[in-house]
Design a protein around this motif. Structure first.
Motif, PDB file in Angstrom:
ATOM      1  N   ASP A  85       0.845  -1.187   0.000  1.00  0.00           N
ATOM      2  CA  ASP A  85       0.000   0.000   0.000  1.00  0.00           C
ATOM      3  C   ASP A  85       0.887   1.245   0.000  1.00  0.00           C
ATOM      4  OD1 ASP A  85      -2.442  -1.275  -0.010  1.00  0.00           O
ATOM      5  OD2 ASP A  85      -2.646  -1.296   2.169  1.00  0.00           O
ATOM      6  N   LEU A  86       0.251   2.381  -0.209  1.00  0.00           N
ATOM      7  CA  LEU A  86       0.970   3.660  -0.150  1.00  0.00           C
ATOM      8  C   LEU A  86       1.543   3.894   1.248  1.00  0.00           C
ATOM      9  CD1 LEU A  86      -1.480   5.999  -2.080  1.00  0.00           C
ATOM     10  CD2 LEU A  86       0.908   5.576  -2.705  1.00  0.00           C
ATOM     11  N   GLU A  88       2.207   6.025   4.467  1.00  0.00           N
ATOM     12  CA  GLU A  88       1.436   7.080   5.123  1.00  0.00           C
ATOM     13  C   GLU A  88       2.156   8.428   5.083  1.00  0.00           C
ATOM     14  OE1 GLU A  88       0.431   5.855   9.037  1.00  0.00           O
ATOM     15  OE2 GLU A  88      -0.892   4.226   8.382  1.00  0.00           O
ATOM     16  N   THR A 195      -4.252   7.021  -4.937  1.00  0.00           N
ATOM     17  CA  THR A 195      -5.006   6.124  -4.057  1.00  0.00           C
ATOM     18  C   THR A 195      -4.284   4.784  -3.990  1.00  0.00           C
ATOM     19  OG1 THR A 195      -6.375   5.136  -5.807  1.00  0.00           O
ATOM     20  CG2 THR A 195      -7.179   7.180  -4.792  1.00  0.00           C
ATOM     21  N   ASN A 196      -4.669   3.995  -2.994  1.00  0.00           N
ATOM     22  CA  ASN A 196      -4.079   2.659  -2.873  1.00  0.00           C
ATOM     23  C   ASN A 196      -4.365   1.804  -4.100  1.00  0.00           C
ATOM     24  OD1 ASN A 196      -2.476   2.221  -0.589  1.00  0.00           O
ATOM     25  ND2 ASN A 196      -4.261   2.057   0.756  1.00  0.00           N
ATOM     26  N   ASP A 197      -5.615   1.829  -4.567  1.00  0.00           N
ATOM     27  CA  ASP A 197      -5.987   0.996  -5.714  1.00  0.00           C
ATOM     28  C   ASP A 197      -5.143   1.344  -6.934  1.00  0.00           C
ATOM     29  OD1 ASP A 197      -7.863  -0.387  -4.267  1.00  0.00           O
ATOM     30  OD2 ASP A 197      -9.576   0.787  -4.976  1.00  0.00           O
ATOM     31  N   ASN A 200      -1.586   0.190  -6.411  1.00  0.00           N
ATOM     32  CA  ASN A 200      -1.467  -1.259  -6.628  1.00  0.00           C
ATOM     33  C   ASN A 200      -1.489  -1.620  -8.109  1.00  0.00           C
ATOM     34  OD1 ASN A 200      -3.489  -2.118  -3.698  1.00  0.00           O
ATOM     35  ND2 ASN A 200      -1.287  -1.770  -3.879  1.00  0.00           N
ATOM     36  N   PHE A 247       6.564   1.480   3.274  1.00  0.00           N
ATOM     37  CA  PHE A 247       5.366   0.999   2.599  1.00  0.00           C
ATOM     38  C   PHE A 247       5.046  -0.388   3.169  1.00  0.00           C
ATOM     39  CE2 PHE A 247       7.505   3.993  -0.068  1.00  0.00           C
ATOM     40  CZ  PHE A 247       6.539   4.635  -0.826  1.00  0.00           C
ATOM     41  N   ALA A 250       0.086  -4.841   1.378  1.00  0.00           N
ATOM     42  CA  ALA A 250      -1.277  -4.436   1.030  1.00  0.00           C
ATOM     43  C   ALA A 250      -2.277  -4.993   2.043  1.00  0.00           C
ATOM     44  CB  ALA A 250      -1.630  -4.917  -0.374  1.00  0.00           C
ATOM     45  N   SER A 251      -3.164  -4.144   2.505  1.00  0.00           N
ATOM     46  CA  SER A 251      -4.126  -4.523   3.550  1.00  0.00           C
ATOM     47  C   SER A 251      -5.131  -5.565   3.065  1.00  0.00           C
ATOM     48  CB  SER A 251      -4.866  -3.287   4.056  1.00  0.00           C
ATOM     49  OG  SER A 251      -5.503  -2.608   2.984  1.00  0.00           O
TER      50      SER A 251
END
Length: 441
Positions: A85-86, A88, A195-197, A200, A247, A250-251
């Protein structure tokens, strides 16, 4: 005395007694004096090896990477796929940030299988297809041990090291050009990092695998920041300021372990379909269980209907004994094994369990009885009385039914452990079924 009355009475008595038949006593004032307990250990036990079609390994913990060879079963390789994920804090990057390095940090889990005294080489490759869940025929999403994703031929980073699973962590440095590309995207406020999406989709993910000469499988934590992509920069202000951008995995939990097996030249070369087990009589009187690759052992009792030739006795206990082969490392034997019911096509059905005195369900386990001085005397023992009495309830045993025995499920999907068992035609140490009856006259 009526047979049914005796059986009901014994079930009540056994519920209040120790399950060890050696301690099982029946008061003379409660049972006819001509009744006695007899044990028969001549009922045959048939072992086979079964390869399950797949096993879910997404959200794997630990991440398993490496390779080992075994003369009996062939070569096993574990690879780990993962994405991030990105960060923070990545939005705080400025044009004053100067790249120092970009790495993937791996924290040891303490798990290993194989020879850790040999040098290990890990390689990181970028995926060319976005890491995401697959959907099965009924719409469920999953990632299993035989899934794979395409990746770049050339690694983006590698590391040679001697593994010390009891220590902290290692870091694999990636190409600087990759790190600079990340910085440029953030500075340009690219849509790819909005965004995360989208992140990814841009940074599709990675595969981590071992070089062909590797001799061990190593485990790395995937929880509590166990695997991180780390971007190191510095800024020159009044003094040099070092900055770190982390990083996290991914959640979604899309990281998973892939298992690859090469059984060429072994007795198990034809082990391909879950529907077709390999009898131990065709594999040098051996059967095996292996984590991640999802290999289990099937147990059948082909002669069990012969129990009905004994008209003067009632079954009160069934005890299964399994013997690990001396080909195992005695220090790596699992302490317990679990059972699942199965049918003719080797479906993994219900976990074999009993109801405890407190009303909770407890898995039936085959527990290791260890002889430290003479490892060849090690064996597993399990009380399968409840299952067998249920199977025999209608005075007939369906020989299409059997048991699958394996590691506890968490070990089956999150380890590369191996256990080799002796089959029924082994010369000395072999599996057996001890049946205890109440014989009456």
């Amino acid at each position: 005395m009526n047979k049914n009355y005796i059986l009901v009475f014994l079930m009540i008595v056994m519920a209040a007694c120790n399950t060890d038949v050696g301690n099982f006593q029946i008061g003379e004032d409660l049972v006819e004096t001509k009744s006695r307990i007899v044990m028969i250990d001549s009922f045959s036990v048939k072992l086979s090896t079964v390869l399950l079609d797949s096993i879910a390994t997404y959200s794997a913990d630990p991440a398993l990477v490496g390779k080992y060879e075994n003369e009996t079963i062939g070569t096993t390789e574990l690879r780990h796929y993962f994405n991030f994920d990105l960060s923070e804090t990545s939005g705080s990057l400025t044009d004053k940030d100067i790249l120092d390095s970009v790495t993937i940090k791996l924290s040891y889990s303490g798990y290993y299988y194989g020879d850790t005294t040999q040098v290990q080489k890990l390689q990181i490759h970028q995926l060319t297809k976005e890491l995401a869940f697959f959907k099965n025929d009924v719409g469920q999403t999953s990632l299993v041990n035989h899934n794979s994703f395409d990746y770049e031929t050339e690694p983006i980073g590698s590391l040679e090291f001697y593994p010390f699973p009891s220590t902290d962590s290692i870091e694999i440095r990636l190409d600087d050009s990759f790190g600079q590309e990340l910085i440029d995207l953030f500075l340009a406020k690219s849509d790819d990092v909005s965004t995360n999406d989208k992140f990814n989709s841009y940074l599709k993910g990675f595969i981590m695998k071992a070089a062909p000469e590797s001799k061990a499988v190593i485990g790395f934590n995937t929880s509590s920041s166990g695997i991180q992509l780390k971007l190191y920069t510095h800024r020159v202000e009044l003094e040099k300021v070092e900055i770190e951008y982390d990083f996290e995995l991914a959640s979604e939990g899309t990281h998973f372990n892939q298992s690859l097996a090469d059984r060429t030249g072994t007795d198990y070369a034809s082990l391909f379909s879950q529907r077709e087990e390999l009898p131990a009589t065709q594999t040098s009187n051996l059967s095996y269980i292996q984590g991640s690759e999802a290999v289990v052992t099937r147990i059948d009792f082909p002669a069990l209907n012969e129990i009905y030739t004994y008209g003067d006795r009632v079954l009160i206990k069934a005890e299964l004994v399994l013997v690990p082969s001396t080909l195992n490392d005695p220090k790596k034997l699992p302490t317990a094994l679990n059972f699942y019911t199965s049918d003719r096509i080797n479906q993994l059905r219900e976990n074999l369990a009993i109801t405890s005195s407190s009303g909770t369900s407890v898995s039936v386990a085959a527990n290791l009885v260890e002889d430290v001085m003479y490892p060849e005397n090690n064996y597993y023992i399990a009380d399968i009385s409840t299952w067998m009495q249920t199977e025999l309830a209608n005075n007939f045993y369906d020989t299409n039914n059997g048991l699958l025995i394996t590691f506890p499920f968490s070990s089956l999907r999150n380890s590369s452990d191996l256990l080799i068992l002796n089959g029924e035609n082994s010369s000395k140490y072999k599996p057996k079924l001890n049946l205890y009856f109440l014989k009456y006259e």
